[in-house]
Design a protein around this motif. Structure first.
Motif, PDB file in Angstrom:
ATOM      1  N   ARG A   1     -30.454  33.127   4.435  1.00 30.20           N
ATOM      2  CA  ARG A   1     -31.212  31.920   4.108  1.00 30.20           C
ATOM      3  C   ARG A   1     -31.873  32.006   2.729  1.00 30.20           C
ATOM      4  O   ARG A   1     -32.477  31.039   2.264  1.00 30.20           O
ATOM      5  CB  ARG A   1     -32.245  31.614   5.200  1.00 30.20           C
TER       6      ARG A   1
ATOM      7  N   ARG B   1     -40.015  24.754  21.963  1.00 26.27           N
ATOM      8  CA  ARG B   1     -40.370  23.346  22.172  1.00 26.27           C
ATOM      9  C   ARG B   1     -39.946  22.890  23.577  1.00 26.27           C
ATOM     10  O   ARG B   1     -39.049  23.501  24.190  1.00 26.27           O
ATOM     11  CB  ARG B   1     -39.701  22.472  21.098  1.00 26.27           C
TER      12      ARG B   1
ATOM     13  N   TYR C   1     -30.794  15.920  11.648  1.00 27.59           N
ATOM     14  CA  TYR C   1     -32.252  16.025  11.800  1.00 27.59           C
ATOM     15  C   TYR C   1     -32.930  16.153  10.433  1.00 27.59           C
ATOM     16  O   TYR C   1     -34.006  15.602  10.192  1.00 27.59           O
ATOM     17  CB  TYR C   1     -32.604  17.221  12.697  1.00 27.59           C
ATOM     18  N   ARG C   2     -32.272  16.865   9.532  1.00 26.15           N
ATOM     19  CA  ARG C   2     -32.821  17.032   8.188  1.00 26.15           C
ATOM     20  C   ARG C   2     -32.825  15.705   7.420  1.00 26.15           C
ATOM     21  O   ARG C   2     -33.800  15.365   6.730  1.00 26.15           O
ATOM     22  CB  ARG C   2     -32.009  18.073   7.412  1.00 26.15           C
TER      23      ARG C   2
ATOM     24  N   ARG D   1     -34.529  13.083  19.699  1.00 22.70           N
ATOM     25  CA  ARG D   1     -33.425  13.819  20.325  1.00 22.70           C
ATOM     26  C   ARG D   1     -32.497  12.865  21.076  1.00 22.70           C
ATOM     27  O   ARG D   1     -31.286  12.977  21.005  1.00 22.70           O
ATOM     28  CB  ARG D   1     -33.949  14.920  21.252  1.00 22.70           C
TER      29      ARG D   1
ATOM     30  N   ALA E   1     -37.628  17.326  14.994  1.00 20.31           N
ATOM     31  CA  ALA E   1     -36.615  17.700  15.995  1.00 20.31           C
ATOM     32  C   ALA E   1     -37.214  17.921  17.387  1.00 20.31           C
ATOM     33  O   ALA E   1     -36.484  17.960  18.370  1.00 20.31           O
ATOM     34  CB  ALA E   1     -35.878  18.962  15.541  1.00 20.31           C
TER      35      ALA E   1
ATOM     36  N   ASP F   1     -38.150  26.065  17.358  1.00 21.09           N
ATOM     37  CA  ASP F   1     -36.915  25.537  17.961  1.00 21.09           C
ATOM     38  C   ASP F   1     -36.681  26.087  19.367  1.00 21.09           C
ATOM     39  O   ASP F   1     -36.070  25.418  20.196  1.00 21.09           O
ATOM     40  CB  ASP F   1     -35.693  25.884  17.094  1.00 21.09           C
TER      41      ASP F   1
ATOM     42  N   ARG G   1     -28.456  23.273  17.933  1.00 21.01           N
ATOM     43  CA  ARG G   1     -29.312  24.106  18.781  1.00 21.01           C
ATOM     44  C   ARG G   1     -29.131  23.790  20.265  1.00 21.01           C
ATOM     45  O   ARG G   1     -29.392  24.610  21.115  1.00 21.01           O
ATOM     46  CB  ARG G   1     -30.796  23.880  18.435  1.00 21.01           C
ATOM     47  N   ASP G   2     -28.712  22.541  20.554  1.00 19.40           N
ATOM     48  CA  ASP G   2     -28.630  22.069  21.943  1.00 19.40           C
ATOM     49  C   ASP G   2     -27.240  21.536  22.246  1.00 19.40           C
ATOM     50  O   ASP G   2     -27.059  20.722  23.140  1.00 19.40           O
ATOM     51  CB  ASP G   2     -29.647  20.929  22.151  1.00 19.40           C
TER      52      ASP G   2
ATOM     53  N   ARG H   1     -39.445  28.690  12.207  1.00 13.02           N
ATOM     54  CA  ARG H   1     -38.506  27.679  12.694  1.00 13.02           C
ATOM     55  C   ARG H   1     -37.847  28.140  14.009  1.00 13.02           C
ATOM     56  O   ARG H   1     -37.706  27.344  14.939  1.00 13.02           O
ATOM     57  CB  ARG H   1     -37.446  27.399  11.630  1.00 13.02           C
TER      58      ARG H   1
ATOM     59  N   THR I   1     -25.100  19.036  13.046  1.00 12.45           N
ATOM     60  CA  THR I   1     -26.173  18.191  13.596  1.00 12.45           C
ATOM     61  C   THR I   1     -27.534  18.507  12.975  1.00 12.45           C
ATOM     62  O   THR I   1     -28.413  17.666  12.958  1.00 12.45           O
ATOM     63  CB  THR I   1     -26.263  18.315  15.132  1.00 12.45           C
ATOM     64  N   GLY I   2     -27.686  19.728  12.452  1.00 12.82           N
ATOM     65  CA  GLY I   2     -28.932  20.067  11.754  1.00 12.82           C
ATOM     66  C   GLY I   2     -29.123  19.145  10.556  1.00 12.82           C
ATOM     67  O   GLY I   2     -30.244  18.717  10.241  1.00 12.82           O
TER      68      GLY I   2
HETATM   69  O1   DC Z   1     -29.243  24.170  11.549  1.00 13.43           O
HETATM   70  P1   DC Z   1     -30.347  23.706  10.588  1.00 13.43           P
HETATM   71  O2   DC Z   1     -31.207  24.827  10.111  1.00 13.43           O
HETATM   72  O3   DC Z   1     -29.852  22.857   9.489  1.00 13.43           O
HETATM   73  O4   DC Z   1     -31.268  22.761  11.506  1.00 13.43           O
HETATM   74  C1   DC Z   1     -32.452  22.174  11.015  1.00 13.43           C
HETATM   75  C2   DC Z   1     -33.451  21.957  12.132  1.00 13.43           C
HETATM   76  O5   DC Z   1     -32.978  20.902  12.991  1.00 13.43           O
HETATM   77  C3   DC Z   1     -33.676  23.153  13.029  1.00 13.43           C
HETATM   78  O6   DC Z   1     -34.847  23.844  12.642  1.00 13.43           O
HETATM   79  C4   DC Z   1     -33.822  22.585  14.401  1.00 13.43           C
HETATM   80  C5   DC Z   1     -33.242  21.211  14.341  1.00 13.43           C
HETATM   81  N1   DC Z   1     -32.010  21.048  15.113  1.00 13.43           N
HETATM   82  C6   DC Z   1     -32.136  20.725  16.432  1.00 13.43           C
HETATM   83  O7   DC Z   1     -33.255  20.679  16.946  1.00 13.43           O
HETATM   84  N2   DC Z   1     -31.045  20.440  17.182  1.00 13.43           N
HETATM   85  C7   DC Z   1     -29.820  20.510  16.648  1.00 13.43           C
HETATM   86  N3   DC Z   1     -28.755  20.212  17.404  1.00 13.43           N
HETATM   87  C8   DC Z   1     -29.658  20.871  15.282  1.00 13.43           C
HETATM   88  C9   DC Z   1     -30.778  21.150  14.544  1.00 13.43           C
END
Ligand code: DC
Length: 209
Positions: free
Chosen positions: A153, A171, A38-39, A103, A97, A168, A126-127, A164, A34-35
């Protein structure tokens, strides 16, 4: 129809993507990063010159854009697989994000993508265990020390990872946190295979109860 979910959350560099992908492969299930969604959305906003803090414009983009994450990440047909890992995206994605409209649209898409899978889906983000799939078959929270996560990373660097994580987890909209009932695994000194094996064991225990 069975709609099994393994939900994996954790901070940047905790090993979510590698582990989730491998668990999905072992189970013969789909994998959803899912990241990457958002990316990819962030990439499209920058591509179109939309200000990333324009919540309504980005919200509208989130509802209307065509997003594909597998086998390659594409947004409106454009291959963004490499670009979404770049520094401008690392910086802007936390703002995108944190937008509640974004969201809402992403969560709806993620649930729909999982619904379409014949067996099950391993979803990481993340969620995922807290908001998207609170009734997942198995919930996992991955952690690792900051030093190890920054090392993984690579070029992104420790400052960006710290920034980040902070954005994250503080927020207002769906911050990163450990879900109730999540299995917590520290991946610092474990191999991907070890973590994958542990998750499969937990899944078997869960489903046999
Ligand atoms: O996992 P990643 O580093 O590729 O995620 C990129 C950004 O997307 C991360 O900084 C926060 C956001 N993200 C989010 O808010 N909710 C998710 N389910 C996945 C990622």
């Amino acid at each position: 129809m069975k709609n099994e979910i393994v939900a994996i959350d954790g901070p940047a560099g905790s090993g979510k993507s590698s582990v989730a992908r491998a668990v999905a492969e072992r189970l013969g299930w789909a994998f959803l990063d899912t990241g990457a969604m958002y990316r990819a959305l962030t990439s499209e906003a920058l591509f179109r010159g939309i200000a990333i803090d324009d919540q309504d414009a980005i919200g509208e983009l989130a509802r209307s854009v065509e997003l594909v994450t597998s086998p390659l990440v594409r947004v409106n047909g454009r291959d963004v697989e490499e670009e979404i890992r770049s520094e401008p995206i690392n910086i802007a994605v936390s703002v995108v994000a944190a937008n509640p409209q974004v969201r809402e649209a992403m969560v709806e898409r993620q649930r729909e993508m999982a619904r379409q899978q014949p067996k099950g889906t391993v979803v990481e983000g993340r969620d995922i265990a807290t908001v998207v799939f609170p009734n997942a078959t198995l919930k996992v929270y991955l952690t690792a020390t900051l030093a190890e996560r920054s090392r993984r990373r690579g070029e992104e660097g420790v400052e960006s990872v710290v920034r980040r994580d902070e954005a994250d987890s503080t927020r207002e909209a769906s911050p990163l946190r450990q879900a109730d009932g999540a299995v917590v695994l520290d991946t610092t000194s474990r191999t991907i295979d070890e973590v994958v094996g542990e998750i499969i064991r937990c899944l078997k225990n869960n489903t046999s109860n």
